[in-house]
Design an enzyme around this catalytic site. Structure first.
Site, short mmCIF file in Angstrom:
data_model
loop_
_atom_site.label_atom_id
_atom_site.label_comp_id
_atom_site.label_asym_id
_atom_site.label_seq_id
_atom_site.Cartn_x
_atom_site.Cartn_y
_atom_site.Cartn_z
N SER A 53 4.94 9.97 -10.14
CA SER A 53 5.31 8.84 -9.27
C SER A 53 6.82 8.61 -9.32
O SER A 53 7.44 8.24 -8.32
CB SER A 53 4.55 7.59 -9.71
OG SER A 53 4.81 7.32 -11.07
N GLY A 66 -2.56 2.64 -3.40
CA GLY A 66 -3.18 1.54 -2.65
C GLY A 66 -3.94 2.06 -1.45
O GLY A 66 -5.05 1.61 -1.15
N LYS A 78 -1.28 4.26 -21.37
CA LYS A 78 -0.76 4.92 -20.16
C LYS A 78 0.77 4.93 -20.21
O LYS A 78 1.40 5.92 -19.82
CB LYS A 78 -1.28 4.18 -18.91
CG LYS A 78 -0.73 4.68 -17.59
CD LYS A 78 -1.61 5.74 -16.97
CE LYS A 78 -1.01 6.42 -15.76
NZ LYS A 78 -0.73 5.55 -14.62
N PRO A 126 0.79 -1.23 0.00
CA PRO A 126 0.00 0.00 0.00
C PRO A 126 0.83 1.28 0.00
O PRO A 126 1.22 1.77 1.04
CB PRO A 126 -0.84 -0.12 1.27
CG PRO A 126 -0.11 -1.06 2.16
CD PRO A 126 0.77 -1.91 1.31
N GLY A 127 1.08 1.81 -1.18
CA GLY A 127 1.66 3.16 -1.33
C GLY A 127 0.50 4.14 -1.47
O GLY A 127 -0.63 3.84 -1.04
N ALA A 141 -2.49 10.54 -6.29
CA ALA A 141 -2.43 10.61 -4.83
C ALA A 141 -0.97 10.78 -4.42
O ALA A 141 -0.08 10.17 -5.02
CB ALA A 141 -3.00 9.35 -4.21
O1 KPL Z 1 0.81 8.36 -13.94
C1 KPL Z 1 1.42 9.36 -13.65
C2 KPL Z 1 2.58 9.17 -12.77
O2 KPL Z 1 2.99 10.10 -12.09
O3 KPL Z 1 3.10 8.03 -12.75
C3 KPL Z 1 1.04 10.68 -14.25
C4 KPL Z 1 -0.15 10.48 -15.16
C5 KPL Z 1 2.19 11.24 -15.02
C6 KPL Z 1 0.56 11.66 -13.22
O4 KPL Z 1 1.56 12.13 -12.41
#
Ligand code: KPL
Length: 299
Positions: free
Chosen positions: A253, A18, A182, A14-15, A126
């Protein structure tokens, strides 16, 4: 929890994402967390300024959850699932993979194809703050679909639970298209935010990003077309710009990983494009430069 003590949903690893799912699913379901350690109390700040506080316990062993949501980093997925499944008395009824990029889903399928498998591609945002609060930084679309035939039987029920928890969820017949789409967005944003150490929106107009984006999108288009996921360079570039704009304040992320001293997912994003290019005989110098530069930055 039900009488048999089986949680409806278990979050493995859970990051930020999660925990977001844990907090929102908890309104209607029992939820357990599996991870190394973690918060017992958690406050979640919503975009509308509302804050709720929740407490969770970590479940190191025992019963498998009904549905396992795997929200580990891509490079940790098989190890974390292996560890959890060994400790459980029976496998979960279904496993949902939330990993970025492509590659980790295949590794899981090679090992656990006997369990119903599904995957998610989400643009929910998040972040964790320095004091451990979880901030729901942006609402997005969650695309959910099966990875194997037995997973298909679970898609509708899990999708309905996600919708009821407040996630805008769309069922996909071919989730790999969503994963690839994505990947193309992450390939055009994440590494740049690490190299420029900035939030997503600050990329727009920055010469380092602007000079490299068109040739990067050309490479992404050629590789994705040859891999069976048609998209033009113009469409890819427009999507990257839209996401950077919509998530302008978000720390990607990958930049969150770098700032926290964790390994990054560069290998399943720009690294995956480079590997696909090699297999297909397509040159990908911009993806390679980004992958090498992030690797050098985090070495
Ligand atoms: O999925 C993302 C990530 O940070 O991994 C985006 C869409 C770029 C949003 O920050």
């Amino acid at each position: 929890m039900s009488a048999s003590n089986i949680a409806d949903y278990g979050i493995i690893g859970p990051g930020s994402i999660g925990l977001l799912w844990a907090v929102k699913l908890r309104a209607a379901h029992s939820v357990a967390l599996w991870g190394r350690s973690g918060p017992v109390g958690l406050s979640l700040e919503f975009m509308q300024g509302e804050t709720i506080s929740e407490s969770f316990t970590f479940e190191p062993r025992g019963q498998a959850p009904g549905t396992a949501l795997v929200t580990t980093k891509a490079y940790d997925t098989v190890r974390a699932l292996d560890g959890a499944i060994k400790r459980w008395r029976q496998p979960p009824r279904a496993i949902v993979l939330f990993q970025n990029g492509v590659g980790s889903q295949d590794e899981v399928q090679q090992r656990f194809d006997h369990i119903p498998l599904l995957a998610v591609s989400t643009t929910e945002g998040a972040n964790r703050t320095a004091d451990g609060a979880l901030v729901h930084a942006g609402s997005g679309l969650t695309r959910l679909g099966p990875l194997n035939a037995s997973g298909a039987a679970w898609a509708e029920k899990i999708g309905a639970d996600f919708c009821a928890a407040g996630f805008d969820t769309r069922l996909e017949t071919d989730i790999r298209i969503a994963l690839w789409e994505k990947l193309l967005i992450n390939a055009g944003i994440n590494a740049f935010t690490v190299l420029l150490d900035c939030p997503n929106g600050a990329l727009l107009g920055h010469s380092f990003f602007e000079d490299r984006l068109p040739p990067l999108c050309y490479e992404l288009a050629v590789v994705s077309q040859a891999s069976g996921y048609p998209a033009t360079a113009e469409i890819i570039e427009a999507r990257i710009r839209t996401v950077a704009e919509k998530t302008a304040g978000n720390i990607s992320s990958m930049l969150q990983d770098v700032r926290s001293g964790r390994p990054t997912e560069i290998d399943v994003i720009n690294g995956a494009v480079v590997r696909a290019g090699i297999a297909l005989g397509i040159a990908t110098p911009v993806n390679r430069m980004l992958a090498d530069a992030v690797a050098a930055r985090t070495r």
